[in-house]
Scaffold this motif. Structure first.
Motif, PDB file in Angstrom:
ATOM      1  N   TYR A   1      -2.708   2.665  -6.819  1.00 47.13           N
ATOM      2  CA  TYR A   1      -3.187   2.933  -5.453  1.00 47.13           C
ATOM      3  C   TYR A   1      -4.653   3.329  -5.472  1.00 47.13           C
ATOM      4  CZ  TYR A   1      -4.000   4.543  -0.813  1.00 47.13           C
ATOM      5  OH  TYR A   1      -4.559   4.674   0.431  1.00 47.13           O
TER       6      TYR A   1
ATOM      7  N   TRP B   1       9.394   6.783  12.356  1.00 41.46           N
ATOM      8  CA  TRP B   1       9.021   6.574  10.937  1.00 41.46           C
ATOM      9  C   TRP B   1      10.054   7.254  10.034  1.00 41.46           C
ATOM     10  CZ3 TRP B   1       7.803   8.751   6.298  1.00 41.46           C
ATOM     11  CH2 TRP B   1       6.936   8.071   5.436  1.00 41.46           C
TER      12      TRP B   1
ATOM     13  N   ARG C   1      -6.957   8.067   7.167  1.00 42.70           N
ATOM     14  CA  ARG C   1      -6.550   6.666   7.287  1.00 42.70           C
ATOM     15  C   ARG C   1      -5.576   6.429   8.446  1.00 42.70           C
ATOM     16  NH1 ARG C   1      -8.163   3.701   2.452  1.00 42.70           N
ATOM     17  NH2 ARG C   1      -8.203   5.093   0.650  1.00 42.70           N
ATOM     18  N   HIS C   2      -4.963   7.486   8.948  1.00 36.76           N
ATOM     19  CA  HIS C   2      -4.049   7.328  10.079  1.00 36.76           C
ATOM     20  C   HIS C   2      -4.714   7.599  11.430  1.00 36.76           C
ATOM     21  CE1 HIS C   2      -1.099   7.259   6.825  1.00 36.76           C
ATOM     22  NE2 HIS C   2      -0.273   6.702   7.677  1.00 36.76           N
TER      23      HIS C   2
ATOM     24  N   ARG D   1      -7.558   1.464  -3.746  1.00 44.26           N
ATOM     25  CA  ARG D   1      -7.851   1.981  -2.404  1.00 44.26           C
ATOM     26  C   ARG D   1      -8.730   3.215  -2.409  1.00 44.26           C
ATOM     27  NH1 ARG D   1      -7.273  -1.388   1.245  1.00 44.26           N
ATOM     28  NH2 ARG D   1      -6.693   0.108   2.850  1.00 44.26           N
TER      29      ARG D   1
ATOM     30  N   ARG E   1       0.833  -1.210   0.000  1.00 50.77           N
ATOM     31  CA  ARG E   1       0.000   0.000   0.000  1.00 50.77           C
ATOM     32  C   ARG E   1       0.860   1.249   0.000  1.00 50.77           C
ATOM     33  NH1 ARG E   1      -3.585  -3.609   2.840  1.00 50.77           N
ATOM     34  NH2 ARG E   1      -2.536  -3.376   4.846  1.00 50.77           N
TER      35      ARG E   1
ATOM     36  N   LEU F   1       0.917  14.184   9.534  1.00 53.31           N
ATOM     37  CA  LEU F   1       0.112  13.055  10.006  1.00 53.31           C
ATOM     38  C   LEU F   1       0.174  12.857  11.516  1.00 53.31           C
ATOM     39  CD1 LEU F   1       0.720  10.527   7.085  1.00 53.31           C
ATOM     40  CD2 LEU F   1      -1.307  11.921   7.546  1.00 53.31           C
TER      41      LEU F   1
HETATM   42  C1  HEM Z   1      -0.793   3.095   6.496  1.00 48.99           C
HETATM   43  C2  HEM Z   1       1.695   4.433  10.418  1.00 48.99           C
HETATM   44  C3  HEM Z   1       3.399   8.270   8.034  1.00 48.99           C
HETATM   45  C4  HEM Z   1       1.378   6.596   3.978  1.00 48.99           C
HETATM   46  C5  HEM Z   1      -0.252   3.134   7.759  1.00 48.99           C
HETATM   47  C6  HEM Z   1      -0.514   2.155   8.780  1.00 48.99           C
HETATM   48  C7  HEM Z   1       0.176   2.538   9.874  1.00 48.99           C
HETATM   49  C8  HEM Z   1       0.880   3.744   9.554  1.00 48.99           C
HETATM   50  C9  HEM Z   1       0.224   1.831  11.219  1.00 48.99           C
HETATM   51  C10 HEM Z   1      -1.399   0.908   8.592  1.00 48.99           C
HETATM   52  C11 HEM Z   1      -0.622  -0.091   7.793  1.00 48.99           C
HETATM   53  C12 HEM Z   1      -1.461  -0.760   6.748  1.00 48.99           C
HETATM   54  O1  HEM Z   1      -2.063  -1.774   7.082  1.00 48.99           O
HETATM   55  O2  HEM Z   1      -1.511  -0.261   5.599  1.00 48.99           O
HETATM   56  C13 HEM Z   1       2.353   5.605  10.119  1.00 48.99           C
HETATM   57  C14 HEM Z   1       3.150   6.365  11.061  1.00 48.99           C
HETATM   58  C15 HEM Z   1       3.621   7.458  10.404  1.00 48.99           C
HETATM   59  C16 HEM Z   1       3.107   7.382   9.036  1.00 48.99           C
HETATM   60  C17 HEM Z   1       3.435   6.003  12.511  1.00 48.99           C
HETATM   61  C18 HEM Z   1       4.475   8.548  11.002  1.00 48.99           C
HETATM   62  C19 HEM Z   1       4.274   9.840  10.771  1.00 48.99           C
HETATM   63  C20 HEM Z   1       3.042   8.113   6.713  1.00 48.99           C
HETATM   64  C21 HEM Z   1       3.453   8.994   5.644  1.00 48.99           C
HETATM   65  C22 HEM Z   1       2.873   8.533   4.503  1.00 48.99           C
HETATM   66  C23 HEM Z   1       2.106   7.357   4.858  1.00 48.99           C
HETATM   67  C24 HEM Z   1       4.352  10.215   5.817  1.00 48.99           C
HETATM   68  C25 HEM Z   1       2.953   9.051   3.088  1.00 48.99           C
HETATM   69  C26 HEM Z   1       3.948   9.754   2.623  1.00 48.99           C
HETATM   70  C27 HEM Z   1       0.592   5.531   4.321  1.00 48.99           C
HETATM   71  C28 HEM Z   1      -0.267   4.819   3.383  1.00 48.99           C
HETATM   72  C29 HEM Z   1      -0.908   3.826   4.108  1.00 48.99           C
HETATM   73  C30 HEM Z   1      -0.420   3.937   5.484  1.00 48.99           C
HETATM   74  C31 HEM Z   1      -0.428   5.115   1.885  1.00 48.99           C
HETATM   75  C32 HEM Z   1      -1.943   2.840   3.589  1.00 48.99           C
HETATM   76  C33 HEM Z   1      -3.307   3.518   3.551  1.00 48.99           C
HETATM   77  C34 HEM Z   1      -4.386   2.600   3.005  1.00 48.99           C
HETATM   78  O3  HEM Z   1      -4.571   2.561   1.784  1.00 48.99           O
HETATM   79  O4  HEM Z   1      -5.046   1.932   3.815  1.00 48.99           O
HETATM   80  N1  HEM Z   1       0.594   4.080   8.253  1.00 48.99           N
HETATM   81  N2  HEM Z   1       2.347   6.237   8.917  1.00 48.99           N
HETATM   82  N3  HEM Z   1       2.233   7.143   6.206  1.00 48.99           N
HETATM   83  N4  HEM Z   1       0.456   4.977   5.571  1.00 48.99           N
HETATM   84 FE1  HEM Z   1       1.364   5.620   7.226  1.00 48.99          FE
END
Ligand code: HEM
Length: 125
Positions: free
Chosen positions: A64, A90, A76-77, A68, A49, A122
């Protein structure tokens, strides 16, 4: 007229994003702060993802959104508590992953600045 080359193509296309995200998730897998946030036992799907999202963002295939829908990253976060410690962890793994690509300085800076900005946006706790 030929289309201008995307950033996605310029840095090496799918292969580069594959390496970036794979390296990042190797770090997450062993991280005591981050690992508990990820709901699934197997990080492979989460890796896919994030890779699809970044590929689309930088001008590659739009898989994507096909799979999605709208990214809505902030929404989503919401299920995950992301404070400064989580954000910094991260970014630490992402820094290591970006370094591993050994990109030209200009590309590296552009990619890194985006990731820092996105990670800061985020934080929700
Ligand atoms: C999903 C944590 C930052 C993009 C997730 C997930 C967690 C998480 C726990 C669920 C994992 C899954 O099952 O897909 C974090 C943390 C961050 C962070 C702790 C710290 C700031 C970011 C950033 C981006 C990003 C900066 C993009 C540049 C994504 C995307 C998904 C995701 C695209 C999947 C969304 C979906 O389609 O369900 N993140 N994330 N994340 N994160 Fe983050």
């Amino acid at each position: 007229p030929a289309e201008p080359e995307s950033f996605y193509d310029a840095v090496g296309g799918m292969e580069a994003f594959d390496r970036l995200v794979h390296r990042f998730y190797q770090g997450v897998a062993d991280d005591p702060v981050l690992r508990p946030l990820y709901p699934e036992e197997d990080l492979t799907a989460a890796e896919g993802r994030l890779r699809m999202f970044l590929v689309q963002y930088w001008g590659g295939p739009k898989t994507y959104s096909e799979q999605r829908g709208h990214p809505r990253l902030r929404m989503r976060h919401v299920p995950f508590v992301i404070g400064e410690a989580e954000r910094d962890a991260w970014l630490r793994h992402m820094r290591d992953a970006v370094d591993s690509l050994a990109l030209p300085a200009e590309q590296e800076t552009r990619l890194w600045n985006y990731l820092v900005y996105a990670a800061h946006s985020l934080v929700n706790a």
